[in-house]
Design a protein around this motif. Structure first.
Motif, PDB file in Angstrom:
ATOM      1  N   SER A 242      46.263  64.170  36.590  1.00  0.00           N
ATOM      2  CA  SER A 242      46.257  62.676  36.303  1.00  0.00           C
ATOM      3  C   SER A 242      46.890  62.708  34.866  1.00  0.00           C
ATOM      4  CB  SER A 242      45.011  62.159  36.556  1.00  0.00           C
ATOM      5  OG  SER A 242      45.147  60.928  36.242  1.00  0.00           O
ATOM      6  N   PRO A 243      47.724  61.682  34.799  1.00  0.00           N
ATOM      7  CA  PRO A 243      48.202  61.403  33.269  1.00  0.00           C
ATOM      8  C   PRO A 243      47.059  60.696  32.425  1.00  0.00           C
ATOM      9  CG  PRO A 243      49.201  60.101  34.903  1.00  0.00           C
ATOM     10  CD  PRO A 243      48.616  61.007  36.146  1.00  0.00           C
ATOM     11  N   LEU A 244      46.144  60.355  32.989  1.00  0.00           N
ATOM     12  CA  LEU A 244      44.951  59.385  32.328  1.00  0.00           C
ATOM     13  C   LEU A 244      43.858  60.056  32.218  1.00  0.00           C
ATOM     14  CD1 LEU A 244      45.984  55.993  33.976  1.00  0.00           C
ATOM     15  CD2 LEU A 244      47.026  56.899  32.028  1.00  0.00           C
ATOM     16  N   GLY A 245      43.658  61.375  32.549  1.00  0.00           N
ATOM     17  CA  GLY A 245      42.434  61.740  32.513  1.00  0.00           C
ATOM     18  C   GLY A 245      42.354  63.262  33.302  1.00  0.00           C
ATOM     19  N   PRO A 246      41.178  63.538  33.629  1.00  0.00           N
ATOM     20  CA  PRO A 246      40.941  64.844  34.231  1.00  0.00           C
ATOM     21  C   PRO A 246      41.604  64.941  35.535  1.00  0.00           C
ATOM     22  CG  PRO A 246      39.020  63.485  34.552  1.00  0.00           C
ATOM     23  CD  PRO A 246      39.744  62.884  33.649  1.00  0.00           C
ATOM     24  N   PRO A 247      41.723  66.033  36.411  1.00  0.00           N
ATOM     25  CA  PRO A 247      42.428  66.231  37.544  1.00  0.00           C
ATOM     26  C   PRO A 247      42.000  65.627  38.692  1.00  0.00           C
ATOM     27  CG  PRO A 247      42.346  68.414  36.530  1.00  0.00           C
ATOM     28  CD  PRO A 247      41.504  67.531  35.661  1.00  0.00           C
ATOM     29  N   THR A 248      42.625  65.052  39.476  1.00  0.00           N
ATOM     30  CA  THR A 248      42.218  64.457  40.617  1.00  0.00           C
ATOM     31  C   THR A 248      41.840  65.143  41.980  1.00  0.00           C
ATOM     32  OG1 THR A 248      44.433  63.567  41.131  1.00  0.00           O
ATOM     33  CG2 THR A 248      42.886  62.194  39.530  1.00  0.00           C
ATOM     34  N   LEU A 249      41.467  64.689  43.001  1.00  0.00           N
ATOM     35  CA  LEU A 249      41.150  65.289  44.274  1.00  0.00           C
ATOM     36  C   LEU A 249      41.576  64.215  45.361  1.00  0.00           C
ATOM     37  CD1 LEU A 249      40.065  67.575  46.258  1.00  0.00           C
ATOM     38  CD2 LEU A 249      37.930  66.708  45.829  1.00  0.00           C
TER      39      LEU A 249
ATOM     40  N   TRP B 198      31.014  65.106  47.221  1.00  0.00           N
ATOM     41  CA  TRP B 198      31.529  66.105  46.139  1.00  0.00           C
ATOM     42  C   TRP B 198      31.235  65.727  44.863  1.00  0.00           C
ATOM     43  CZ3 TRP B 198      33.296  61.488  47.868  1.00  0.00           C
ATOM     44  CH2 TRP B 198      33.696  60.245  47.092  1.00  0.00           C
ATOM     45  N   ASP B 199      31.155  66.822  44.100  1.00  0.00           N
ATOM     46  CA  ASP B 199      30.661  66.615  42.655  1.00  0.00           C
ATOM     47  C   ASP B 199      31.727  67.384  41.817  1.00  0.00           C
ATOM     48  OD1 ASP B 199      29.490  66.503  40.510  1.00  0.00           O
ATOM     49  OD2 ASP B 199      27.429  67.124  41.091  1.00  0.00           O
ATOM     50  N   LEU B 200      32.461  66.943  40.844  1.00  0.00           N
ATOM     51  CA  LEU B 200      33.427  67.675  39.985  1.00  0.00           C
ATOM     52  C   LEU B 200      32.988  67.558  38.566  1.00  0.00           C
ATOM     53  CD1 LEU B 200      36.940  66.706  41.584  1.00  0.00           C
ATOM     54  CD2 LEU B 200      35.380  68.603  42.341  1.00  0.00           C
ATOM     55  N   THR B 201      31.715  67.271  38.285  1.00  0.00           N
ATOM     56  CA  THR B 201      31.407  66.534  36.981  1.00  0.00           C
ATOM     57  C   THR B 201      31.210  67.855  35.913  1.00  0.00           C
ATOM     58  OG1 THR B 201      28.996  66.766  37.756  1.00  0.00           O
ATOM     59  CG2 THR B 201      30.131  64.574  37.805  1.00  0.00           C
ATOM     60  N   ALA B 202      30.828  69.105  36.643  1.00  0.00           N
ATOM     61  CA  ALA B 202      30.692  70.376  35.898  1.00  0.00           C
ATOM     62  C   ALA B 202      31.732  71.146  36.308  1.00  0.00           C
ATOM     63  CB  ALA B 202      29.497  70.943  35.932  1.00  0.00           C
ATOM     64  N   ALA B 203      32.802  70.929  36.726  1.00  0.00           N
ATOM     65  CA  ALA B 203      33.867  71.846  37.315  1.00  0.00           C
ATOM     66  C   ALA B 203      34.659  72.327  35.956  1.00  0.00           C
ATOM     67  CB  ALA B 203      35.123  71.028  37.872  1.00  0.00           C
TER      68      ALA B 203
ATOM     69  N   SER C  27      46.606  75.003  36.194  1.00  0.00           N
ATOM     70  CA  SER C  27      46.446  74.477  37.479  1.00  0.00           C
ATOM     71  C   SER C  27      45.237  73.470  37.526  1.00  0.00           C
ATOM     72  CB  SER C  27      45.831  75.599  38.474  1.00  0.00           C
ATOM     73  OG  SER C  27      45.674  75.124  39.610  1.00  0.00           O
ATOM     74  N   PRO C  28      45.374  72.406  38.285  1.00  0.00           N
ATOM     75  CA  PRO C  28      44.483  71.195  38.263  1.00  0.00           C
ATOM     76  C   PRO C  28      43.204  71.769  39.336  1.00  0.00           C
ATOM     77  CG  PRO C  28      46.224  70.649  39.784  1.00  0.00           C
ATOM     78  CD  PRO C  28      46.744  72.146  39.059  1.00  0.00           C
ATOM     79  N   GLU C  29      43.310  72.917  40.076  1.00  0.00           N
ATOM     80  CA  GLU C  29      42.304  73.285  40.911  1.00  0.00           C
ATOM     81  C   GLU C  29      41.222  74.185  40.242  1.00  0.00           C
ATOM     82  OE1 GLU C  29      41.947  76.216  44.838  1.00  0.00           O
ATOM     83  OE2 GLU C  29      43.592  76.621  43.449  1.00  0.00           O
ATOM     84  N   PRO C  30      39.846  73.530  40.447  1.00  0.00           N
ATOM     85  CA  PRO C  30      38.757  74.186  39.814  1.00  0.00           C
ATOM     86  C   PRO C  30      38.436  75.592  40.233  1.00  0.00           C
ATOM     87  CG  PRO C  30      38.064  72.650  41.126  1.00  0.00           C
ATOM     88  CD  PRO C  30      39.248  72.471  40.950  1.00  0.00           C
ATOM     89  N   VAL C  31      38.032  76.442  39.474  1.00  0.00           N
ATOM     90  CA  VAL C  31      37.504  77.749  39.579  1.00  0.00           C
ATOM     91  C   VAL C  31      36.055  78.014  39.940  1.00  0.00           C
ATOM     92  CG1 VAL C  31      39.443  78.812  38.718  1.00  0.00           C
ATOM     93  CG2 VAL C  31      37.475  78.586  37.408  1.00  0.00           C
ATOM     94  N   SER C  32      35.202  77.011  39.160  1.00  0.00           N
ATOM     95  CA  SER C  32      33.693  77.094  39.604  1.00  0.00           C
ATOM     96  C   SER C  32      33.208  75.593  39.143  1.00  0.00           C
ATOM     97  CB  SER C  32      33.219  78.138  38.595  1.00  0.00           C
ATOM     98  OG  SER C  32      33.439  77.951  37.225  1.00  0.00           O
ATOM     99  N   GLY C  33      31.902  75.627  39.274  1.00  0.00           N
ATOM    100  CA  GLY C  33      31.019  74.393  39.063  1.00  0.00           C
ATOM    101  C   GLY C  33      31.288  73.133  39.750  1.00  0.00           C
ATOM    102  N   PHE C  34      31.567  73.464  40.857  1.00  0.00           N
ATOM    103  CA  PHE C  34      31.699  72.186  41.932  1.00  0.00           C
ATOM    104  C   PHE C  34      31.651  72.354  43.295  1.00  0.00           C
ATOM    105  CE2 PHE C  34      35.662  74.708  42.687  1.00  0.00           C
ATOM    106  CZ  PHE C  34      36.101  74.318  43.885  1.00  0.00           C
TER     107      PHE C  34
ATOM    108  N   ALA D 208      33.105  73.187  53.549  1.00  0.00           N
ATOM    109  CA  ALA D 208      32.497  73.460  52.276  1.00  0.00           C
ATOM    110  C   ALA D 208      33.123  74.422  51.368  1.00  0.00           C
ATOM    111  CB  ALA D 208      30.991  74.106  52.895  1.00  0.00           C
ATOM    112  N   VAL D 209      33.702  73.606  50.330  1.00  0.00           N
ATOM    113  CA  VAL D 209      34.729  74.345  49.110  1.00  0.00           C
ATOM    114  C   VAL D 209      33.703  74.417  48.101  1.00  0.00           C
ATOM    115  CG1 VAL D 209      36.615  74.550  48.136  1.00  0.00           C
ATOM    116  CG2 VAL D 209      36.627  73.829  50.711  1.00  0.00           C
ATOM    117  N   GLY D 210      33.783  75.482  47.325  1.00  0.00           N
ATOM    118  CA  GLY D 210      33.102  75.448  45.845  1.00  0.00           C
ATOM    119  C   GLY D 210      32.154  76.284  45.783  1.00  0.00           C
ATOM    120  N   ASP D 211      31.907  76.849  44.722  1.00  0.00           N
ATOM    121  CA  ASP D 211      30.667  77.896  44.270  1.00  0.00           C
ATOM    122  C   ASP D 211      29.400  77.255  44.404  1.00  0.00           C
ATOM    123  OD1 ASP D 211      31.357  76.542  42.051  1.00  0.00           O
ATOM    124  OD2 ASP D 211      30.332  77.902  41.049  1.00  0.00           O
TER     125      ASP D 211
END
Length: 308
Positions: A77-84, A121-126, A134-141, A154-157
């Protein structure tokens, strides 16, 4: 339902069927990394990843429920963190942008064939890879989709922990697995893009790298490696801008197709497409109807010279 043969891949990839003939297929085994990889990576850079779209096929436990194709798209996202964004199983359903970093959302069904979905979904600690763009998180989501009182994705650790806490372990879980991954990148000269994928359910995870480099003589080369082992090496790309080759990964055939015509001969942004797709059997052909009905995993790298 979304056609399984399309796999929600870019149209440029599906058009490769008309550009590459089965008669051009060559079979080769991956060989140990040579000086090609070392020379190509020494002065290379990582391209900026615009988006990563992963499509999953979910098979509900109920025999009366049809398989579902669900797509997650991670974008910068040009205005902030990655989007989903999320796309449901109906072909007519547009992708839904999940604007908040954490939340829930209900998606009603447009027809009787597809059930309504509940998204969590929860990406607050991604966390994201430090050395990658890459905008794809590796953990914390986590991202969880529920349909007909059944977890269909069900995706994410943190997904298993969320499901256990939310539903107290009283909800069944469908069988789901990724069937395609499409990475859109902006590639500088001599750039290399890498992705970690599994070509079959239960198979080991592999690091696939795709790169384009220029030799000291000014000739352009395309190379694809699997776990640092060279699988494909094509020279003189201005002549060999389209082609395909079959390699073996984990003892199974994987078709590698490339189309660089747009990169060399079209106006900006200029686009190159490389696809690796697992095949069900060596005797089959990539574009036959029976192969398209139950396609293997596909990795697509769509590289552009400039952002669209």
């Amino acid at each position: 339902m979304v056609s399984a043969s399309s796999l929600l891949l870019p149209s440029s990839v599906r058009d490769l069927a008309s550009c590459v003939s089965d008669g051009a297929v060559r079979v080769a085994c991956t060989t140990p990394a040579s000086t090609l990889v070392a020379a190509s990576t020494a002065g290379s850079s990582s391209p900026a990843t615009l988006s990563v779209a992963v499509t999953y096929r979910a098979t509900p436990l109920s025999p009366s429920s049809p398989p579902l194709l669900l797509r997650l798209t991670w974008s910068h996202s040009p205005l902030g963190p990655p989007t989903l964004s999320f796309a449901g199983p109906a072909a007519s359903s547009p992708a839904v942008l999940l604007r908040r970093r954490k939340g829930t959302r209900s998606l009603p069904s447009d027809d009787q064939q597809h059930p309504p979905l509940a998204l969590f979904w929860d990406l607050t600690a991604a966390k994201y890879a430090a050395a990658a763009s890459s905008p794809e998180p590796v953990s914390g989501f986590y991202f969880v989709a529920v349909a007909n009182a059944e977890v269909v994705l069900a995706v994410g650790d943190l997904a298993a922990e969320f499901v256990k806490a939310k539903f107290e372990g009283q909800i069944p879980k469908a069988r789901f697995l990724p069937v395609s991954r499409a990475d859109r990148v902006v590639a500088a000269p001599n750039a290399m893009h890498s992705a970690r994928v599994r070509f079959a359910e239960g198979a080991p995870e592999h690091e696939v790298s795709v790169g384009c480099s220029t030799t000291s003589g000014g000739s352009e080369e395309l190379w694809v490696s699997v776990d640092g082992k060279r699988a494909v090496h094509t020279r003189r790309l201005r002549w060999n801008f389209r082609g395909n080759q079959t390699v073996f990964v984990d003892g199974a055939p994987v078709d590698v197709l490339w189309d660089l015509h747009g990169w060399w001969f079209r106006e900006q942004p200029g686009c190159a497409v490389v696809m690796l797709r697992a095949r069900s059997a060596l005797e089959s052909r990539l574009w036959l109807e029976e192969e398209a009905a139950a396609p293997g995993f596909a990795l697509v790298v769509q590289a552009m010279k400039t952002p669209p």
